[in-house]
Design a protein around this motif. Structure first.
Motif, mmCIF file in Angstrom:
data_model
loop_
_atom_site.group_PDB
_atom_site.id
_atom_site.type_symbol
_atom_site.label_atom_id
_atom_site.label_comp_id
_atom_site.label_asym_id
_atom_site.label_seq_id
_atom_site.Cartn_x
_atom_site.Cartn_y
_atom_site.Cartn_z
ATOM 1 N N TYR A 56 0.902 -1.132 0.030
ATOM 2 C CA TYR A 56 0.142 0.234 -0.069
ATOM 3 C C TYR A 56 0.857 1.236 -0.029
ATOM 4 C CZ TYR A 56 -3.051 3.740 1.569
ATOM 5 O OH TYR A 56 -3.624 4.868 1.716
ATOM 6 N N LEU A 57 2.021 1.342 0.922
ATOM 7 C CA LEU A 57 2.886 2.396 0.911
ATOM 8 C C LEU A 57 3.324 2.529 -0.350
ATOM 9 C CD1 LEU A 57 4.088 2.112 4.609
ATOM 10 C CD2 LEU A 57 2.364 3.725 3.825
ATOM 11 N N LEU A 58 3.873 1.621 -0.876
ATOM 12 C CA LEU A 58 4.721 1.530 -2.144
ATOM 13 C C LEU A 58 3.725 2.167 -3.369
ATOM 14 C CD1 LEU A 58 6.945 -1.499 -2.204
ATOM 15 C CD2 LEU A 58 7.766 0.855 -2.101
ATOM 16 N N ARG A 60 1.388 4.121 -3.026
ATOM 17 C CA ARG A 60 0.908 5.394 -2.733
ATOM 18 C C ARG A 60 1.919 6.368 -2.664
ATOM 19 N NH1 ARG A 60 -3.963 7.872 -0.024
ATOM 20 N NH2 ARG A 60 -3.002 9.953 0.577
ATOM 21 N N PHE A 61 3.053 5.814 -2.377
ATOM 22 C CA PHE A 61 4.141 6.864 -2.315
ATOM 23 C C PHE A 61 5.469 6.994 -3.339
ATOM 24 C CE2 PHE A 61 2.107 7.085 1.915
ATOM 25 C CZ PHE A 61 1.715 8.193 2.049
ATOM 26 N N THR A 62 5.332 5.893 -4.117
ATOM 27 C CA THR A 62 6.369 5.774 -5.037
ATOM 28 C C THR A 62 5.797 5.930 -6.487
ATOM 29 O OG1 THR A 62 6.157 3.404 -5.327
ATOM 30 C CG2 THR A 62 7.876 4.414 -3.545
ATOM 31 N N ALA A 63 6.740 6.147 -7.456
ATOM 32 C CA ALA A 63 6.233 6.121 -8.602
ATOM 33 C C ALA A 63 6.732 4.839 -9.695
ATOM 34 C CB ALA A 63 6.898 7.488 -9.513
ATOM 35 N N THR A 64 7.214 3.664 -8.954
ATOM 36 C CA THR A 64 7.427 2.566 -9.532
ATOM 37 C C THR A 64 6.349 1.884 -10.278
ATOM 38 O OG1 THR A 64 8.972 2.118 -7.432
ATOM 39 C CG2 THR A 64 8.434 0.396 -9.130
ATOM 40 N N PRO A 65 6.691 1.923 -11.616
ATOM 41 C CA PRO A 65 5.675 1.376 -12.640
ATOM 42 C C PRO A 65 5.153 -0.176 -12.221
ATOM 43 C CG PRO A 65 7.617 1.398 -13.723
ATOM 44 C CD PRO A 65 7.827 1.995 -12.275
ATOM 45 N N HIS A 66 4.045 -0.548 -12.453
ATOM 46 C CA HIS A 66 3.380 -2.006 -12.274
ATOM 47 C C HIS A 66 3.646 -2.299 -10.887
ATOM 48 C CE1 HIS A 66 3.400 -1.832 -16.426
ATOM 49 N NE2 HIS A 66 4.741 -1.500 -16.639
ATOM 50 N N ARG A 68 1.390 -2.429 -8.474
ATOM 51 C CA ARG A 68 0.423 -3.054 -7.851
ATOM 52 C C ARG A 68 0.339 -4.595 -8.659
ATOM 53 N NH1 ARG A 68 -1.667 1.878 -9.240
ATOM 54 N NH2 ARG A 68 -2.586 3.247 -7.645
ATOM 55 N N MET A 69 0.702 -4.766 -9.897
ATOM 56 C CA MET A 69 0.619 -5.973 -10.521
ATOM 57 C C MET A 69 1.817 -6.855 -9.852
ATOM 58 S SD MET A 69 -0.831 -7.847 -12.687
ATOM 59 C CE MET A 69 -1.705 -7.222 -13.906
ATOM 60 N N ILE A 70 2.733 -6.469 -9.608
ATOM 61 C CA ILE A 70 3.751 -7.238 -9.022
ATOM 62 C C ILE A 70 3.365 -7.637 -7.552
ATOM 63 C CG2 ILE A 70 6.382 -6.939 -7.685
ATOM 64 C CD1 ILE A 70 6.948 -5.016 -9.803
ATOM 65 N N GLY A 71 2.782 -6.748 -6.815
ATOM 66 C CA GLY A 71 2.105 -7.113 -5.458
ATOM 67 C C GLY A 71 0.968 -8.006 -5.501
ATOM 68 N N CYS A 72 0.222 -8.006 -6.565
ATOM 69 C CA CYS A 72 -0.789 -9.082 -6.906
ATOM 70 C C CYS A 72 -0.032 -10.361 -7.079
ATOM 71 C CB CYS A 72 -1.493 -8.494 -7.900
ATOM 72 S SG CYS A 72 -3.114 -9.642 -8.246
ATOM 73 N N PHE A 73 0.956 -10.364 -7.995
ATOM 74 C CA PHE A 73 1.315 -11.554 -8.296
ATOM 75 C C PHE A 73 2.306 -12.301 -6.953
ATOM 76 C CE2 PHE A 73 5.313 -14.058 -9.877
ATOM 77 C CZ PHE A 73 4.608 -14.777 -10.524
#
Length: 132
Positions: A56-58, A60-66, A68-73
């Motif tokens: 959640y913090l990543l 919300r506060f970072t611009a790292t692309p994808h 959400r998909m990495i966390g879901c996987f």
């Protein structure tokens, strides 16, 4: 996939993992509830809580692309490892005293593996976004 769908899917996988952990621990304790069982349940679900907070913090506060998909996987990998790890408690019950070590080592390996994969995935995603 929409970002909201990815977040909901990740959250559902983590909640299902926590439910499997709690039910397995409750079953192994002989359906009793005392402070020791509650402590181990908290230890058992702590990787899912911590992973949820960190992702959640990543997000919300970072611009790292994808991210959400990495966390879901990774949450689905955690669910698979949880099911595989705790499967031994419902299968061939030998009643060995070492069977309970699964409740110590599965959360430990979930902490190590999930955050290692999250860091590696974030690094690769960030590096690939920097390339022209």
């Amino acid at each position: 996939m929409k970002p909201k769908t990815i977040i909901i899917t990740k959250t559902c996988a983590l909640i299902l993992s926590a439910i499997v952990t709690v039910v397995t621990m409750w079953h192994a304790s002989g359906q009793t509830m005392d402070i020791g069982v509650l402590g181990f349940m908290l230890w058992g679900i702590s990787p899912y809580i911590c992973f949820s907070i960190v992702t959640y913090l990543l997000e919300r506060f970072t611009a790292t692309p994808h991210i959400r998909m990495i966390g879901c996987f990774i949450s689905f990998l955690m669910l698979g490892f949880t099911l595989l790890g705790y499967k031994s408690m419902f299968g061939n019950r030998s009643g060995s005293s070492t069977d309970a070590l699964v409740f110590v080592f599965v959360p430990l390996w979930l902490f190590i593996g999930s955050f290692l994969l999250l860091g590696l995935g974030s690094l690769i995603s960030w590096l690939s976004a920097r390339r022209p």
